[in-house]
Design an enzyme around this catalytic site. Structure first.
Site, PDB file in Angstrom:
ATOM      1  N   ASP A   1       0.848  -1.197   0.000  1.00 41.44           N
ATOM      2  CA  ASP A   1       0.000   0.000   0.000  1.00 41.44           C
ATOM      3  C   ASP A   1       0.881   1.243   0.000  1.00 41.44           C
ATOM      4  OD1 ASP A   1      -1.815   2.061   0.547  1.00 41.44           O
ATOM      5  OD2 ASP A   1      -3.021   0.811   1.878  1.00 41.44           O
TER       6      ASP A   1
ATOM      7  N   GLY B   1      -2.031  -3.630  -3.049  1.00 44.48           N
ATOM      8  CA  GLY B   1      -1.953  -2.203  -2.775  1.00 44.48           C
ATOM      9  C   GLY B   1      -3.052  -1.745  -1.835  1.00 44.48           C
ATOM     10  N   HIS B   2      -3.653  -0.597  -2.140  1.00 40.30           N
ATOM     11  CA  HIS B   2      -4.618   0.037  -1.243  1.00 40.30           C
ATOM     12  C   HIS B   2      -6.029  -0.540  -1.366  1.00 40.30           C
ATOM     13  CE1 HIS B   2      -5.830   3.158   1.496  1.00 40.30           C
ATOM     14  NE2 HIS B   2      -6.635   3.741   0.626  1.00 40.30           N
ATOM     15  N   TRP B   3      -6.303  -1.260  -2.459  1.00 41.53           N
ATOM     16  CA  TRP B   3      -7.647  -1.762  -2.719  1.00 41.53           C
ATOM     17  C   TRP B   3      -7.698  -3.276  -2.565  1.00 41.53           C
ATOM     18  CZ3 TRP B   3      -8.499   1.343  -7.884  1.00 41.53           C
ATOM     19  CH2 TRP B   3      -8.837   2.678  -7.582  1.00 41.53           C
TER      20      TRP B   3
END
Length: 286
Positions: A237, A264-266
Site C-alpha cells: 500500500d 496495494g490500497h484496494w
C-alpha cells in the site's frame, strides 16, 4: 438475474435533508453489512465494492453500500460541513437497522473506526481495509514530508481528473497495474469524477479544512472498541502504510490482522475472492 449497478441502486433522503444513493443486495432480514467506500475522485459504493456486494449477499447477508455525502450520486457537501458519522447514524435509522457490521476502506475505515468509538452499541463487527487514522503522529515507515506518494497523486487527480491523472491514481492504488489499471477502469473513474464537478470543487476547497473529512478519530478512544475487528492491509500500500493496521492491532483488544503480499490500497478489488472469504468467515464465526 445477476446484480447490476442499476438494479442495486436505491435513494433515500435523510432527516437532515441530504439525499443519499446506496446499493443493496440480500434478504432484508439477514444480518446487515454496511460497506463504506474510500475517498478519491469517482469513488462510490459501487466502484469500491462491485466485486463484493453480490458475493456477500449470496453468503447470507443483507448488504448496503452507500455513496457518502460528497461522493457519487449523493448530495454534494462542503468539507467543513461533513460529519460522516452523523450521516451514518441517520442512514442506519432510515433503513431500520439498529446494528450492522461496518466494513470500510481507507476513508470508510476511518469513519467505521470513529463510529465504533462514538456509537459502540450500533455495530456488531468492524472490518477495515487500508485504514486511515487521519492526521496524527508521524509514522515510522511513512514519508516524512507530509502526505504519502499516493495521497499526493489523489489530490492531483481531484484538481484535474484527466485520463492521465486518473491513470496515475488507479496505478498507485494497486499492485498489479497491468490487471487492474485498465483503460476501461481509468476512463470510467474519470467520467464519474467529471460528472460531479461540485464534488471535485468541494474537495479541493476543503483541503484547508482537512479533506476528505474534517472530523478525526480520537486515538485515545480506540482501545475501548470491544466488537470483534478484522484488519486487512496490503503490504504494498503506497497510500496508507500497513503500520497503521499494526497500530490498530495493538490497540483494539479483539482484533486480528491479515497482511496481504502483492496488494496495494484496494484489497477488496485486487484480492476480491479472498476478501469475500475472509469477511464471510469472520462475520459468521465471531
Amino acid at each position: 438475474m445477476s446484480l447490476t449497478q442499476e438494479s442495486a441502486a436505491r435513494d433515500l433522503t435523510l432527516p437532515s435533508g441530504l439525499r443519499m444513493r446506496y446499493y443493496e443486495a440480500g434478504a432484508a432480514g439477514a444480518p446487515p453489512v454496511v460497506l463504506l467506500h474510500g475517498s478519491g475522485p469517482g469513488a462510490t459504493g459501487w466502484s469500491n465494492f462491485s466485486g463484493n456486494i453480490a458475493e456477500l449477499a449470496a453468503a447470507g447477508f443483507h448488504v448496503v453500500a452507500p455513496d457518502m455525502p460528497g461522493w457519487g450520486d449523493s448530495d454534494a457537501q462542503a468539507v467543513r460541513d461533513m460529519d460522516h458519522d452523523a450521516a451514518l447514524v441517520e442512514f442506519l435509522d432510515a433503513l431500520g437497522l439498529a446494528q450492522a457490521a461496518l466494513v470500510g476502506n481507507s476513508m470508510g475505515a476511518h469513519t467505521a473506526i470513529r463510529f465504533a468509538t462514538l456509537h459502540p452499541g450500533r455495530l456488531t463487527h468492524l472490518v477495515t481495509m487500508g485504514a486511515s487514522l487521519g492526521r496524527g503522529p508521524a509514522t515510522l515507515f511513512g514519508a516524512g514530508d507530509g502526505p504519502s506518494e499516493g495521497l499526493k497523486v489523489l489530490v492531483r487527480a481531484y484538481r484535474d481528473p484527466s485520463f492521465e491523472n486518473m491513470k496515475a491514481l488507479v496505478e498507485i492504488m494497486t499492485y498489479d497495474k497491468e490487471r487492474f489499471a485498465t483503460p476501461e477502469l481509468v476512463r470510467a473513474r474519470s467520467q464519474a469524477a467529471l460528472a460531479r464537478p461540485d464534488h471535485l470543487r468541494n474537495y479541493v476547497e476543503g483541503l484547508a479544512d482537512g479533506a476528505p473529512i474534517p472530523v478525526r478519530v480520537d486515538r485515545d478512544e480506540i482501545p475501548g472498541i470491544r466488537v470483534p475487528a478484522l484488519l486487512i492491509h496490503g503490504k504494498d500500500d503506497r497510500v496508507l502504510p500497513y503500520e497503521i493496521s499494526l497500530w490498530l492491532l495493538a490497540n483494539i483488544p479483539d482484533s486480528r490482522l491479515v497482511l496481504l503480499n502483492r496488494c496495494g490500497h484496494w484489497a477488496m478489488i485486487e484480492h476480491a475472492a479472498e476478501f469475500n472469504r475472509l469477511v464471510t468467515g469472520f462475520l459468521s464465526h465471531n
